[in-house]
Design a protein around this motif. Structure first.
Motif, PDB file in Angstrom:
ATOM      1  N   UNK A  36      -2.441  85.652  -0.276  1.00 39.93           N
ATOM      2  CA  UNK A  36      -3.163  85.627  -1.237  1.00 39.93           C
ATOM      3  C   UNK A  36      -4.442  86.367  -0.788  1.00 39.93           C
ATOM      4  N   UNK A  37      -5.137  86.915  -2.100  1.00 33.78           N
ATOM      5  CA  UNK A  37      -6.229  87.480  -1.939  1.00 33.78           C
ATOM      6  C   UNK A  37      -7.170  87.059  -3.090  1.00 33.78           C
ATOM      7  N   UNK A  38      -8.426  86.962  -2.750  1.00 36.17           N
ATOM      8  CA  UNK A  38      -9.513  86.981  -3.652  1.00 36.17           C
ATOM      9  C   UNK A  38     -10.264  88.210  -3.936  1.00 36.17           C
ATOM     10  N   UNK A  39     -10.091  88.536  -5.229  1.00 37.36           N
ATOM     11  CA  UNK A  39     -10.869  89.983  -5.481  1.00 37.36           C
ATOM     12  C   UNK A  39     -12.062  89.524  -6.185  1.00 37.36           C
ATOM     13  N   UNK A  40     -13.250  90.329  -5.576  1.00 40.24           N
ATOM     14  CA  UNK A  40     -14.496  89.977  -6.173  1.00 40.24           C
ATOM     15  C   UNK A  40     -15.066  91.445  -6.938  1.00 40.24           C
ATOM     16  N   UNK A  41     -15.608  91.323  -7.911  1.00 41.45           N
ATOM     17  CA  UNK A  41     -16.247  92.495  -8.391  1.00 41.45           C
ATOM     18  C   UNK A  41     -17.742  92.174  -8.216  1.00 41.45           C
ATOM     19  N   UNK A  42     -18.256  93.156  -7.398  1.00 37.31           N
ATOM     20  CA  UNK A  42     -19.683  93.082  -7.003  1.00 37.31           C
ATOM     21  C   UNK A  42     -20.659  93.889  -7.405  1.00 37.31           C
ATOM     22  N   UNK A  53     -26.495  89.284   0.777  1.00 34.72           N
ATOM     23  CA  UNK A  53     -27.452  88.964  -0.153  1.00 34.72           C
ATOM     24  C   UNK A  53     -27.822  89.869  -1.240  1.00 34.72           C
ATOM     25  N   UNK A  54     -27.588  91.374  -0.948  1.00 30.55           N
ATOM     26  CA  UNK A  54     -28.025  92.127  -1.857  1.00 30.55           C
ATOM     27  C   UNK A  54     -27.041  92.484  -3.021  1.00 30.55           C
ATOM     28  N   UNK A  55     -25.991  92.010  -2.749  1.00 30.54           N
ATOM     29  CA  UNK A  55     -24.861  91.764  -3.891  1.00 30.54           C
ATOM     30  C   UNK A  55     -24.699  90.756  -4.665  1.00 30.54           C
ATOM     31  N   UNK A  56     -24.439  90.804  -5.969  1.00 32.09           N
ATOM     32  CA  UNK A  56     -24.226  89.894  -7.039  1.00 32.09           C
ATOM     33  C   UNK A  56     -22.841  89.751  -7.290  1.00 32.09           C
ATOM     34  N   UNK A  57     -22.344  88.674  -7.259  1.00 26.78           N
ATOM     35  CA  UNK A  57     -20.860  88.675  -7.767  1.00 26.78           C
ATOM     36  C   UNK A  57     -20.581  88.565  -9.347  1.00 26.78           C
ATOM     37  N   UNK A  58     -20.020  89.588  -9.738  1.00 34.61           N
ATOM     38  CA  UNK A  58     -19.785  89.468 -11.212  1.00 34.61           C
ATOM     39  C   UNK A  58     -18.802  88.653 -11.965  1.00 34.61           C
ATOM     40  N   UNK A  59     -17.554  88.741 -11.167  1.00 34.97           N
ATOM     41  CA  UNK A  59     -16.519  87.844 -11.303  1.00 34.97           C
ATOM     42  C   UNK A  59     -15.503  87.965 -10.253  1.00 34.97           C
ATOM     43  N   UNK A  60     -14.525  87.086 -10.268  1.00 35.85           N
ATOM     44  CA  UNK A  60     -13.699  87.019  -9.282  1.00 35.85           C
ATOM     45  C   UNK A  60     -12.384  86.636  -9.786  1.00 35.85           C
ATOM     46  N   UNK A  61     -11.193  86.624  -8.844  1.00 36.60           N
ATOM     47  CA  UNK A  61      -9.871  86.301  -9.151  1.00 36.60           C
ATOM     48  C   UNK A  61      -9.056  86.088  -8.082  1.00 36.60           C
ATOM     49  N   UNK A  62      -7.961  85.370  -8.303  1.00 37.61           N
ATOM     50  CA  UNK A  62      -7.107  85.280  -6.898  1.00 37.61           C
ATOM     51  C   UNK A  62      -5.857  86.025  -7.436  1.00 37.61           C
ATOM     52  N   UNK A  63      -5.315  86.855  -6.531  1.00 37.81           N
ATOM     53  CA  UNK A  63      -3.990  87.639  -6.678  1.00 37.81           C
ATOM     54  C   UNK A  63      -3.021  87.350  -5.505  1.00 37.81           C
ATOM     55  N   UNK A  64      -1.839  87.741  -5.639  1.00 37.17           N
ATOM     56  CA  UNK A  64      -0.880  87.544  -4.765  1.00 37.17           C
ATOM     57  C   UNK A  64      -0.914  89.099  -4.293  1.00 37.17           C
ATOM     58  N   UNK A  65      -0.264  89.351  -2.948  1.00 34.82           N
ATOM     59  CA  UNK A  65      -0.017  90.478  -2.406  1.00 34.82           C
ATOM     60  C   UNK A  65       0.821  91.383  -3.487  1.00 34.82           C
ATOM     61  N   UNK A  66       1.533  90.888  -4.249  1.00 31.11           N
ATOM     62  CA  UNK A  66       2.448  91.692  -5.105  1.00 31.11           C
ATOM     63  C   UNK A  66       1.576  92.036  -6.215  1.00 31.11           C
ATOM     64  N   UNK A  67       0.496  91.443  -6.575  1.00 28.74           N
ATOM     65  CA  UNK A  67      -0.552  91.639  -7.724  1.00 28.74           C
ATOM     66  C   UNK A  67      -1.524  92.469  -7.339  1.00 28.74           C
ATOM     67  N   UNK A  68      -1.625  92.829  -5.913  1.00 25.18           N
ATOM     68  CA  UNK A  68      -2.922  93.575  -5.356  1.00 25.18           C
ATOM     69  C   UNK A  68      -2.575  95.032  -5.760  1.00 25.18           C
ATOM     70  N   UNK A  69      -3.526  95.784  -6.381  1.00 29.52           N
ATOM     71  CA  UNK A  69      -3.350  97.049  -6.933  1.00 29.52           C
ATOM     72  C   UNK A  69      -3.908  97.786  -5.655  1.00 29.52           C
ATOM     73  N   UNK A  70      -3.243  98.948  -5.392  1.00 28.47           N
ATOM     74  CA  UNK A  70      -3.313  99.786  -4.141  1.00 28.47           C
ATOM     75  C   UNK A  70      -4.360 100.855  -4.493  1.00 28.47           C
ATOM     76  N   UNK A  71      -4.792 100.896  -5.670  1.00 29.92           N
ATOM     77  CA  UNK A  71      -6.115 101.849  -5.819  1.00 29.92           C
ATOM     78  C   UNK A  71      -7.260 101.146  -6.143  1.00 29.92           C
ATOM     79  N   UNK A  72      -8.143 101.379  -5.392  1.00 28.59           N
ATOM     80  CA  UNK A  72      -9.583 100.547  -5.634  1.00 28.59           C
ATOM     81  C   UNK A  72     -10.463 101.240  -6.550  1.00 28.59           C
TER      82      UNK A  72
END
Length: 68
Positions: free
Chosen positions: A1-7, A49-68
């Protein structure tokens, strides 16, 4: 499981990227991730501290995108 943050930089709000946090729960346990991820996210925020979390979500390894 992964937590993806948009910061985004606090000093430049249009400068954003994705952070990936590996989370050691069963791959199919997304509900547990949604419930307990906030503690992990809070710990990440304390060390970035210099970053603000805009949103986040949980994804499985299968749902993890390979491109960032």
């Amino acid at each position: 499981m992964w937590i993806l943050l948009t910061v985004c930089l606090i000093s430049a709000p249009d400068t954003c990227h994705e952070e990936r946090i590996s989370w050691s729960m069963e791959a199919r346990d997304s509900m547990a991730c949604l419930i307990h991820a906030q503690e992990t996210i809070a710990q990440w925020q304390l060390t970035h501290r210099h970053w603000k979390i805009r949103n986040w979500r949980c994804v499985t390894q299968r749902g993890l995108s390979t491109d960032i």
